[in-house]
Design an enzyme around this catalytic site. Sequence first.
Site, PDB file in Angstrom:
ATOM      1  N   GLU A  48      38.217  36.361  55.558  1.00 30.72           N
ATOM      2  CA  GLU A  48      37.544  35.345  54.550  1.00 30.72           C
ATOM      3  C   GLU A  48      38.632  33.886  54.268  1.00 30.72           C
ATOM      4  O   GLU A  48      39.269  34.141  53.202  1.00 30.72           O
ATOM      5  CB  GLU A  48      37.337  36.088  53.288  1.00 30.72           C
ATOM      6  CG  GLU A  48      36.250  37.183  53.352  1.00 30.72           C
ATOM      7  CD  GLU A  48      35.836  37.815  52.043  1.00 30.72           C
ATOM      8  OE1 GLU A  48      36.709  37.624  51.083  1.00 30.72           O
ATOM      9  OE2 GLU A  48      34.957  38.684  51.979  1.00 30.72           O
TER      10      GLU A  48
ATOM     11  N   GLU B 171      31.565  43.443  56.051  1.00 29.76           N
ATOM     12  CA  GLU B 171      31.770  43.881  54.663  1.00 29.76           C
ATOM     13  C   GLU B 171      30.293  43.618  54.160  1.00 29.76           C
ATOM     14  O   GLU B 171      29.714  42.510  54.420  1.00 29.76           O
ATOM     15  CB  GLU B 171      32.607  43.111  53.646  1.00 29.76           C
ATOM     16  CG  GLU B 171      34.116  43.428  54.066  1.00 29.76           C
ATOM     17  CD  GLU B 171      34.942  42.684  53.089  1.00 29.76           C
ATOM     18  OE1 GLU B 171      34.741  42.214  51.865  1.00 29.76           O
ATOM     19  OE2 GLU B 171      36.129  42.301  53.421  1.00 29.76           O
TER      20      GLU B 171
HETATM   21  O1  IFM Z   1      37.300  43.232  47.804  1.00 24.03           O
HETATM   22  C1  IFM Z   1      36.745  42.247  48.393  1.00 24.03           C
HETATM   23  C2  IFM Z   1      37.456  42.158  49.887  1.00 24.03           C
HETATM   24  O2  IFM Z   1      38.918  42.094  49.755  1.00 24.03           O
HETATM   25  C3  IFM Z   1      37.353  40.793  50.446  1.00 24.03           C
HETATM   26  N1  IFM Z   1      35.523  40.667  50.385  1.00 24.03           N
HETATM   27  C4  IFM Z   1      34.923  40.648  49.099  1.00 24.03           C
HETATM   28  C5  IFM Z   1      35.300  42.024  48.723  1.00 24.03           C
HETATM   29  C6  IFM Z   1      34.657  42.201  47.284  1.00 24.03           C
HETATM   30  O3  IFM Z   1      35.062  41.172  46.200  1.00 24.03           O
END
Ligand code: IFM
Length: 446
Positions: free
Chosen positions: A165, A353
């Site tokens: 990210e 994710e």
């Molecule tokens: O916890 C975070 C993660 O570290 C990165 N992506 C989003 C998740 C939830 O906010």
Amino acid sequence: MSVSFPKEFVWGTATASYQIEGAVHEDGRSESIWDRFSRTPGKVANGDTGDVACDHYHRYPQDIALMKELGIPAYRLSIAWPRVVPDGKKQVNELGLAFYDRLIDDLLAANITPYVTLYHWDLPQVLEDQGGWLNRDTADHFVTYTDVISRALGDRVKNWMTFNEPLCTAYLGYGIGVHAPGIVDMTFAKAVTASHVVNLAHGKAVRVLRENVPDAQVGIVLNMSPAYPYTDSEADRQAARMNDAANNRWFADPVLKGEYPPEVLEFMGANAPKIEAGDMDIIHVPLDFLGINYYFRTVVAASSDPNNHVGDVVQLPNVERTAMDWEIYPDGLRVLLERVHRDYDVKAIYITENGCAMPDVVDAQGEVHDPRRIQYLHDHFAAVKKAIDAGVPVKGYFAWSLMDNFEWSYGYDRRFGIIHVDYATQKRIPKDSFAWFKSVIQQNGF
Ligand code: IFM
């Protein structure tokens, strides 16, 4: 309706070093920007820090046993740069390496394939002191760190992701300042510079990974949120397009197409990053896969402010939301996957994710019932399957997260895990969603 996934589909869960490891002062680890930021009063809810987190540094055998019980064939983790190269530049810390060595060996012994992210936000503070991601030298230091860790683990780790990210690193860390290092610059000149330096680091690191691990699969992880116009008006549709350009394409286009969206360069004007000759060739390097983190869609309305180029984000009323206040919108994942497949030449996509924070409680029987999370996962799996059926090469799905953990500026208040963590005792309790996910993995569908 029964849904089944392709035979080789990879199911997993994801975590990140600072969010779970703890042990911040142990075995030669140096300070990270998140240690510094979380200790700065007012930056993290309740003054929480990652000092102990889930104590995974010591309890990883127990956590791997839980992963084995869950039956996941894959686990996405990240490496803490300050553990491995504490001075950020060249000092190799054997004790830090030894931790990841043990972790990887134990995962493999449990038949779990590691997917390793090199940077999930814990930059050594010593590098931030020299400008962090605003300093192009940081890209070269990242290359050294990549070299060290890939030499150490590359005989066993074959799946690598450079960055998690970059949007959060750049916009939240060097723009609005709600993430470490907490720099506020609302012109976003620093944010876009940081994103450019991260891109350079990515491109350079991919080459090192290819050299050290010739049979590696290499990718990058982007958080993407499809932008929907609030109404069908041309003004709202244009605002949504610009929002998409600034938040999705600003990160995907350079690494996947070798260019920044011209319309964003145009409105950034003098605040656009300084792109040196050859930079885009460094950044645009072939990848084996793209990791997508999806949590919500973005609804955008045109702004009346002429200096606002990306529109206003609209919080729709009467929609279901998670404990993060994020709208639950599974079809956005299908739409996003189909769009990425259409617009970018990516060979493979992993959902690296996806998941939700919910107000989970441990009941009198010591159990955690989280039906809403099960529904959330169910609906997002179904969206992924629809995208696969439409021809999108989605190869795997990693649930965020294996266990409750340090949710950045929200501290421990937000619980994303399919395993509940009692932070006072470090007791782990698999939630109902854990059992449901286990059955999905067993049947490769539901
Ligand atoms: O916890 C975070 C993660 O570290 C990165 N992506 C989003 C998740 C939830 O906010």
